[in-house]
Design an enzyme around this catalytic site. Structure first.
Site, PDB file in Angstrom:
ATOM      1  N   HIS A   1       0.816  -1.213   0.000  1.00 31.50           N
ATOM      2  CA  HIS A   1       0.000   0.000   0.000  1.00 31.50           C
ATOM      3  C   HIS A   1       0.850   1.264   0.000  1.00 31.50           C
ATOM      4  CE1 HIS A   1       0.013   0.000   4.574  1.00 31.50           C
ATOM      5  NE2 HIS A   1      -0.051   1.309   4.378  1.00 31.50           N
TER       6      HIS A   1
ATOM      7  N   ASP B   1       1.014  -7.697   2.346  1.00 26.56           N
ATOM      8  CA  ASP B   1       1.151  -6.267   2.027  1.00 26.56           C
ATOM      9  C   ASP B   1       2.624  -5.857   1.886  1.00 26.56           C
ATOM     10  OD1 ASP B   1       0.827  -3.553   1.741  1.00 26.56           O
ATOM     11  OD2 ASP B   1      -0.534  -3.320   3.444  1.00 26.56           O
TER      12      ASP B   1
ATOM     13  N   SER C   1       3.881   2.171   8.534  1.00 29.84           N
ATOM     14  CA  SER C   1       3.679   1.177   7.495  1.00 29.84           C
ATOM     15  C   SER C   1       4.975   0.961   6.754  1.00 29.84           C
ATOM     16  CB  SER C   1       2.600   1.627   6.522  1.00 29.84           C
ATOM     17  OG  SER C   1       1.359   1.293   7.050  1.00 29.84           O
TER      18      SER C   1
HETATM   19  N1  ARG Z   1      -4.921   0.805   7.651  1.00 27.42           N
HETATM   20  C1  ARG Z   1      -3.591   0.783   7.109  1.00 27.42           C
HETATM   21  C2  ARG Z   1      -2.967   2.193   7.218  1.00 27.42           C
HETATM   22  O1  ARG Z   1      -3.488   3.021   7.896  1.00 27.42           O
HETATM   23  C3  ARG Z   1      -3.544   0.221   5.743  1.00 27.42           C
HETATM   24  C4  ARG Z   1      -4.161   1.050   4.689  1.00 27.42           C
HETATM   25  C5  ARG Z   1      -4.053   0.497   3.312  1.00 27.42           C
HETATM   26  N2  ARG Z   1      -5.082  -0.463   3.026  1.00 27.42           N
HETATM   27  C6  ARG Z   1      -6.335  -0.132   2.586  1.00 27.42           C
HETATM   28  N3  ARG Z   1      -7.212  -1.075   2.389  1.00 27.42           N
HETATM   29  N4  ARG Z   1      -6.698   1.094   2.366  1.00 27.42           N
HETATM   30  O2  ARG Z   1      -2.438   2.806   6.357  1.00 27.42           O
HETATM   31  N1  ASP Z   2      -1.493   1.513   8.010  1.00 24.25           N
HETATM   32  C1  ASP Z   2      -0.717   2.561   8.649  1.00 24.25           C
HETATM   33  C2  ASP Z   2       0.313   3.181   7.706  1.00 24.25           C
HETATM   34  O1  ASP Z   2       0.112   3.204   6.516  1.00 24.25           O
HETATM   35  C3  ASP Z   2      -0.088   2.064   9.893  1.00 24.25           C
HETATM   36  C4  ASP Z   2      -1.016   2.239  11.061  1.00 24.25           C
HETATM   37  O2  ASP Z   2      -1.722   3.249  11.115  1.00 24.25           O
HETATM   38  O3  ASP Z   2      -0.981   1.389  11.943  1.00 24.25           O
HETATM   39  O4  ASP Z   2       1.269   3.802   8.123  1.00 24.25           O
END
Ligand code: ARG
Ligand code: ASP
Length: 722
Positions: free
Chosen positions: A86, A222, A655
């Site tokens: 991502h 990921d 991330s």
């Molecule tokens: N929640 C994670 C972060 O805050 C992963 C986000 C990417 N994945 C998604 N389905 N949008 O960035």
């Molecule tokens: N998914 C988040 C990121 O892209 C990480 C998190 O918020 O735990 O940095």
């Protein structure tokens, strides 16, 4: 009953506290002083200065900030770089075309020559950091106004940067910590020739997509691979075919041994932002006022986007990234609000504040200095609330959810140059404005944005105070015969909604002629109707109160450091390099439910929905699973691990961060947190806050068995610890 000496109780009480994770994102520079003892008690087998050393290679030299918002790590002597899928998403999207869709199908370079340049992607390493608090606060005195204080600090920082010892290709950055009570200097190096080496298809790298996002149990691979290139002297250089793979100061060995419940792990990276030291009143405001506003607005947008995306494959492609990013924060705010409520964070903060007040009232000096703080913070948060809510409503509606108004805002600021008589600036910015509009028109679907607009301005008329723009929006709609009619009218007549009309306008010969058309454009006039109250009332008042709050928060932070001497405080995340550590651990989200710490490929197959855009699985992966062809990457019981969780305290920006074992070997790749614990940005609770990592064995398995990229494995240093 035999009496136990008090000191034994005390010891028993201290021991578990000292070997169990309590959260925290620590400064690499201070690990030895603040954390080493505890880390070793929890299982660390290395010394603090193996993690961070300013003058010799250490683990920190393998960690970089990736393109500003993520983390990545070097995993070979030839500059191979690992981060999340991502985090690579926009690079993949830019490199893709209809014929070669790398987002959907993945990409694997079979040789160095096939690696794809990724203009715009960057890798920034920290060469060293220094505490420069004394210099940064030189000539800053207690009675100074905030404005004078800041301008003195700015001058000091300019000096510090100018005097910093660094090489010509390095940068010197100074950042505030502990709400402006401390300052640190960072010497950094940024590489800009990054090339894409590999990425799995979305059905692996984004498996579970938005439905599984922020949720455990998780089954996403990921990850993505890049390579850093440097010039012949191994220094940062713009892209050139002559550049060579970076020879890093340090790279991470990769463990094949995996982790088990209770194992020590640490996550090294660049967490973006936390607010752990807010008073209860501010947390309450976030949970009950600001988050609900943002959530309600995004909910409407997401529903509309979803409807259109399902109706047309072309719209789906155009909006998938936008949807994911709007949904990501939306879902986090929901989880955060729920966590704050379920775990009674406001009450816990109030108890902490009561203890603070009790302690200072027992000490006359502290009492005089600090007794005003909490009452004034509470009062100021109360005072800012209507402005903060209105500001959130305005920004969320017009700058983050409706696309066209975000573009108009930009043009309006351009037009303002003309109206101030800055014709030179106006003309100079024309190219940039045209470029932005051109970019905005690509992948833009007017009917989608118009539907979002109609729904959100109706909400705006209902929720915004009449004198702050609510009445203006209502009247505009009444004049046209309703909100849908208003939307139809504005989108049908404006220069902003039609690239032909816009291009015709841009070809007018003089600034005067362009400005005259803009000034009469119905959408620009509408924009002025909503933005004027923001610019004249909401914004300035919010700014002023926010200034008071940042002063009070700075004093409150200093007070906490002084009043709770026995506690260790970590500075809030601010996008700088930090280390967090904890233990691999499952958790119990609610009564009678217990989550295990690791997921497996079997779970991918349980979730498999053939043809589904979130839960499809590539045939090749199914075959490998059926054949149990896991190579040396399986767990002891012969299953293929996918992801695991631990008590590391992470946030957005982490991330792509490496999860390291007790020896500093790579065991996982951080990418998310669990739903019940997303409140950790405001309050870390070790009972339920968990970070989610891809098991590095899954990454190796995908590379080796799925992608047939064994040449990449040969570059890596694979080790076993058990
Ligand atoms: N929640 C994670 C972060 O805050 C992963 C986000 C990417 N994945 C998604 N389905 N949008 O960035
Ligand atoms: N998914 C988040 C990121 O892209 C990480 C998190 O918020 O735990 O940095």
């Amino acid at each position: 009953m035999k009496k136990t000496p008090v000191c034994l109780y005390l010891w028993l009480w201290l021991l578990p506290a000292s070997v169990q994770a309590q959260g925290g994102m620590w400064l690499p520079l201070h690990l030895e002083k603040q954390n080493e003892k505890e880390m070793r008690a929890m299982g660390l087998k290395r010394k603090a200065d193996d993690l961070y050393a300013p003058n010799r290679p250490s683990i920190k030299d393998a960690i970089c900030q990736f393109s500003g918002g993520c983390t990545a790590e070097v995993i070979s002597a030839e500059g191979l770089l690992l981060t999340n899928h991502h985090c690579a998403f926009s690079a993949l999207q830019r490199l893709s075309s209809l014929e070669r869709n790398y987002v959907e199908e993945g990409f694997w370079a079979r040789s160095r020559e096939e690696e794809l340049p990724c203009p715009g992607e960057t890798a920034t390493f920290v060469v060293r950091m220094e505490d420069v608090t004394a210099l940064a606060l030189q000539h800053v005195t207690e009675g100074m106004s905030e404005r004078d204080r800041q301008s003195q600090i700015d001058k000091n920082i300019a000096q510090i940067r100018a005097n910093a010892r660094r090489e010509r290709w390095q940068e010197a950055v100074v950042r505030p910590f502990y709400h402006g009570n401390q300052y640190f200097l960072f010497i950094t190096e940024t590489y800009t020739d990054l090339r894409l080496v590999g990425a799995p298809p979305s059905s692996i790298g984004k498996f579970g997509a938005d439905t599984d996002n922020w949720v455990w149990p998780r089954h996403t691979g990921d990850f993505a691979l890049f390579r850093i290139y440097a010039d012949k002297d191994n220094r940062p250089a713009p892209y050139s075919p002559e550049n060579r793979p970076l020879r890093p100061k340090y790279f991470l060995p990769i463990s094949l041994s995996g982790v088990e419940e209770g194992d020590f792990t640490m996550v090294y990276g660049f967490p973006g932002r936390t607010d752990e030291y807010l008073p209860a009143s501010a947390v309450h405001q976030i949970a009950e006022v600001l988050n609900p506003t943002r959530i309600a607005i995004r909910e409407q947008t997401l529903k509309i986007l979803d409807r259109y995306m399902r109706s047309s494959p072309a719209i789906k492609i155009a909006y998938v990234a936008r949807y994911a990013s709007l949904a990501n924060a939306w879902k986090k705010w929901l989880g955060e609000r729920q966590g704050l409520r379920t775990y009674g964070v406001v009450g816990k903060k109030q108890a902490y504040e009561a203890e603070f007040t009790r302690r200072i009232s027992n000490n006359p000096t502290l009492n005089v200095r600090y007794r005003h703080l909490l009452p004034r913070l509470n009062e100021t948060y109360r005072e800012i609330e209507p402005y903060a809510e209105a500001r959130e409503n305005y920004l969320e509606t017009f700058l983050r959810n409706i696309q066209i108004t975000a573009a108009i805002a930009n043009v309006a600021s351009w037009l303002a140059e003309y109206e101030k008589g800055q014709i030179g600036t106006f003309s100079a910015r024309k190219t940039e404005i045209m470029e932005r509009m051109r970019a905005g028109f690509t992948g833009y679907y007017l009917e989608v944005d118009r539907a979002v607009f109609a729904a959100l301005v109706e909400r705006y008329a209902q929720t915004m105070r009449p004198e702050w723009g609510g009445a203006f929006v209502r009247q505009s709609a009444e004049q046209q015969g309703g909100f849908d009619a208003l939307a139809l009218h504005l989108f049908a007549t404006s220069v902003f909604t039609d690239s032909m009309r816009w291009n015709n306008l841009m070809s007018l010969p003089t600034p005067d002629s362009i400005a005259r058309v803009l000034q009469r454009d119905p959408f620009l006039l509408f924009w002025r109707g909503v933005s004027t109250p923001y610019n004249e009332i909401i914004g300035p008042k919010w700014q002023e109160l926010q200034g008071t709050l940042s002063l009070l928060q700075r004093q409150y932070m200093a007070a906490q450091l002084e009043v709770f001497k026995e506690r260790r405080f970590f500075p809030d995340a601010n996008g700088t390099l930090r280390l967090t550590y904890g233990q691999v651990r499952g958790y119990s989200p609610r009564d009678a439910v217990r989550y295990e710490f690791r997921t497996h490929l079997d779970g991918v197959m349980e979730k498999y929905i053939p043809g589904d855009y979130e839960f499809d699985v590539p045939q090749r992966l199914i075959d490998l699973w059926k054949a149990k062809d896991f190579g040396p990457y399986a767990t002891r019981d012969g299953r293929m691990p996918v992801a695991f969780i631990a008590t590391n305290h992470t946030t957005g920006g982490n991330s792509g961060s490496p999860a390291l074992d007790a020896y500093g070997n790579l065991v996982g790749l951080n990418f998310d947190r669990v739903w019940e614990g997303t409140m950790s940005d405001l309050y870390y609770d070790p009972a339920i806050c968990r970070n989610i990592m891809v098991d590095v064995r899954y990454i190796l398995f995908i590379l080796d068995k799925y992608a047939g990229a064994s040449h990449l494995l040969k570059e890596m240093k694979l080790v076993k610890t058990k």
